[in-house]
Motif scaffolding. Structure first.
Motif, short mmCIF file in Angstrom:
data_model
loop_
_atom_site.label_atom_id
_atom_site.label_comp_id
_atom_site.label_asym_id
_atom_site.label_seq_id
_atom_site.Cartn_x
_atom_site.Cartn_y
_atom_site.Cartn_z
N ILE A 27 0.68 -1.24 -0.07
CA ILE A 27 -0.11 0.07 0.06
C ILE A 27 0.97 1.20 0.00
N ILE A 28 0.69 2.34 -0.89
CA ILE A 28 1.54 3.56 -0.86
C ILE A 28 0.97 4.44 0.07
N THR A 29 1.78 5.03 1.02
CA THR A 29 1.64 5.79 1.83
C THR A 29 2.11 7.39 1.44
N VAL A 30 1.27 8.35 2.10
CA VAL A 30 1.64 9.80 1.58
C VAL A 30 1.67 10.60 2.91
N ASP A 31 2.12 11.98 2.97
CA ASP A 31 2.24 12.74 4.15
C ASP A 31 0.45 12.56 4.47
N ASN B 86 -3.36 14.13 11.08
CA ASN B 86 -1.92 14.18 11.54
C ASN B 86 -1.79 14.03 13.07
N ASP B 87 -2.47 13.97 14.15
CA ASP B 87 -2.38 13.99 15.32
C ASP B 87 -2.35 12.56 15.58
N ILE B 88 -2.67 11.53 14.72
CA ILE B 88 -3.04 10.30 14.99
C ILE B 88 -1.48 9.68 14.63
N HIS B 89 -1.12 9.91 13.07
CA HIS B 89 0.14 9.51 12.51
C HIS B 89 0.53 10.55 11.62
N HIS B 90 1.77 10.41 11.18
CA HIS B 90 2.23 11.27 10.21
C HIS B 90 2.42 11.00 8.73
N ARG B 91 1.62 9.37 8.64
CA ARG B 91 1.54 8.89 7.08
C ARG B 91 0.05 8.28 7.25
N MET B 92 -0.43 8.40 5.88
CA MET B 92 -1.79 7.92 5.58
C MET B 92 -1.54 7.15 4.20
N LEU C 241 -1.83 11.34 -9.17
CA LEU C 241 -3.22 11.22 -8.45
C LEU C 241 -2.65 10.99 -6.89
N ILE C 242 -1.43 10.79 -6.55
CA ILE C 242 -1.04 10.19 -5.19
C ILE C 242 -0.93 11.39 -4.39
N HIS C 243 -1.84 11.92 -3.41
CA HIS C 243 -1.58 12.86 -2.56
C HIS C 243 -2.45 13.04 -1.47
N PRO C 244 -2.22 13.31 -0.10
CA PRO C 244 -3.22 13.41 0.84
C PRO C 244 -4.65 13.95 0.73
N THR C 245 -5.38 13.32 1.15
CA THR C 245 -7.03 13.71 1.25
C THR C 245 -7.51 13.81 2.49
N GLU C 246 -8.65 14.88 2.47
CA GLU C 246 -9.32 14.93 3.84
C GLU C 246 -10.76 14.19 3.72
N ASN C 247 -11.03 13.52 2.54
CA ASN C 247 -12.38 12.97 2.23
C ASN C 247 -12.67 11.74 2.94
N ILE C 248 -12.30 11.63 4.32
CA ILE C 248 -12.38 10.35 5.11
C ILE C 248 -12.96 10.78 6.44
N THR C 249 -13.57 9.88 6.92
CA THR C 249 -13.94 10.08 8.36
C THR C 249 -13.26 8.77 9.21
N PHE C 250 -13.31 8.81 10.18
CA PHE C 250 -12.53 7.85 11.06
C PHE C 250 -12.92 7.77 12.58
N HIS C 251 -12.70 6.70 13.32
CA HIS C 251 -13.16 6.34 14.71
C HIS C 251 -12.07 5.57 15.44
#
Length: 304
Positions: A155-159, A165-171, A198-208
């Motif tokens: 799996i490819i990871t990005v910043d 960011n408070d959970i992990h520096h990569r996603m 096409l590989i870049h960070p995105t805010e289009n997620i939710t998490f818990h």
């Protein structure tokens, strides 16, 4: 950074969830390759098999590169140039691949482009509750002594995005929408350089947050995905020694506190004049100070 995924959908449901339109605009369902290797799970860990979505052209020469295949693959890329007979002897971790070094490291130079398609670790999900599409690369390793080929992926990871960011520096590199997925998979029409844009960070997620039950990869239940409240304090069961210490430190009458102290400690403490202090805390300070100055009789080695 990505150490768990979850793909617990039945095979037919997963197939429908991966519906797409081919180059002619026709609605299609991807075909399966080695479908018997797919095992739905709430808690997938590295070296387990996960469904990977990729272009049919990888398997069939001359096929339409916009047509798609689903193939279960080993999570943790084994490069085709690996010469050992046992993939577990690979000396480095290929579970994830950093986007900024993907074109530099030898491990990934021979790999083709594909996409892992499953909910990500800690149950990050699309805002509209679709499957999470993560960009990855895969390769095919042939055992030196012969045998079945092993397909594996990373799996490819990005910043990390601001929200994570408070959970992990990569996603994971998330392909945001069907157009991005199509471009990433269609290597017959889209160049590698264009695909990498096409590989870049995105805010289009939710998490818990989820329970620590997910830390054991043998746990495969819905509990692995259930949200937990981090603000709720759990009643921790103290060990026997901890219970004794808590009882000793609890506020008590001087007489009762004295009875709770081990006999050897009381005998030693009575030999030395200390300022009078009430409560367990004062006794603890004296006990710790006494241990530094004189070893307790009960702990001394027997002499012949």
């Amino acid at each position: 950074m990505c150490g768990r995924t979850s793909c617990h959908l039945p095979r037919d449901v997963l197939t429908r969830a991966c519906a797409y339109r081919d180059r002619q605009g026709q609605q299609r369902l991807p075909e399966w390759r080695d479908a018997d290797k797919y095992c739905p799970s709430y808690n997938k860990s590295p070296q387990s098999n996960s469904p990977v979505l990729l272009s049919r052209l990888h398997f069939e020469k001359g096929a339409d590169s916009s047509e798609r295949i689903i193939a279960p693959m080993r999570w943790g890329l084994v490069p085709s140039w690996f010469k050992e007979s046992d993939p577990s002897k690979l000396q480095f971790n290929t579970t994830n691949c950093r986007s900024d070094t993907i074109m530099e490291k030898r491990s990934f130079k021979s790999a083709s482009i594909g996409a892992a398609r499953s909910p990500e670790d800690w149950e990050k999900i699309w805002d509209d509750w679709r499957l999470l599409t993560m960009a990855g690369i895969f390769d095919c390793w042939e055992p030196p002594e012969g045998g079945d080929c092993l397909y594996s992926y990373t799996i490819i990871t990005v910043d990390s995005c601001k929200g994570l960011n408070d959970i992990h520096h990569r996603m994971p590199a998330i392909l945001d929408g069907e157009e991005a997925v199509s471009k990433w998979l269609d290597f017959g029409k889209v160049s590698t350089q264009d695909a990498l844009k096409l590989i870049h960070p995105t805010e289009n997620i939710t998490f818990h947050p989820v329970s620590t039950v997910v830390n054991n990869s043998q746990n495969n239940t819905p509990e692995c995905l259930v949200p937990v409240n981090l603000l709720v304090k759990k009643d921790l069961k103290a060990s026997g020694s901890s219970q004794k210490m808590l009882q000793w430190l609890a506020p008590k009458s001087p007489k009762k506190a004295e009875l709770d102290v081990p006999q050897w400690s009381i005998q030693s403490l009575q030999k030395r004049p200390f300022p009078t202090k009430r409560g367990g805390t004062g006794l603890l300070e004296r006990w710790l100070k006494q241990e530094k100055e004189e070893e307790p009789v009960a702990k001394r080695p027997h002499s012949q």
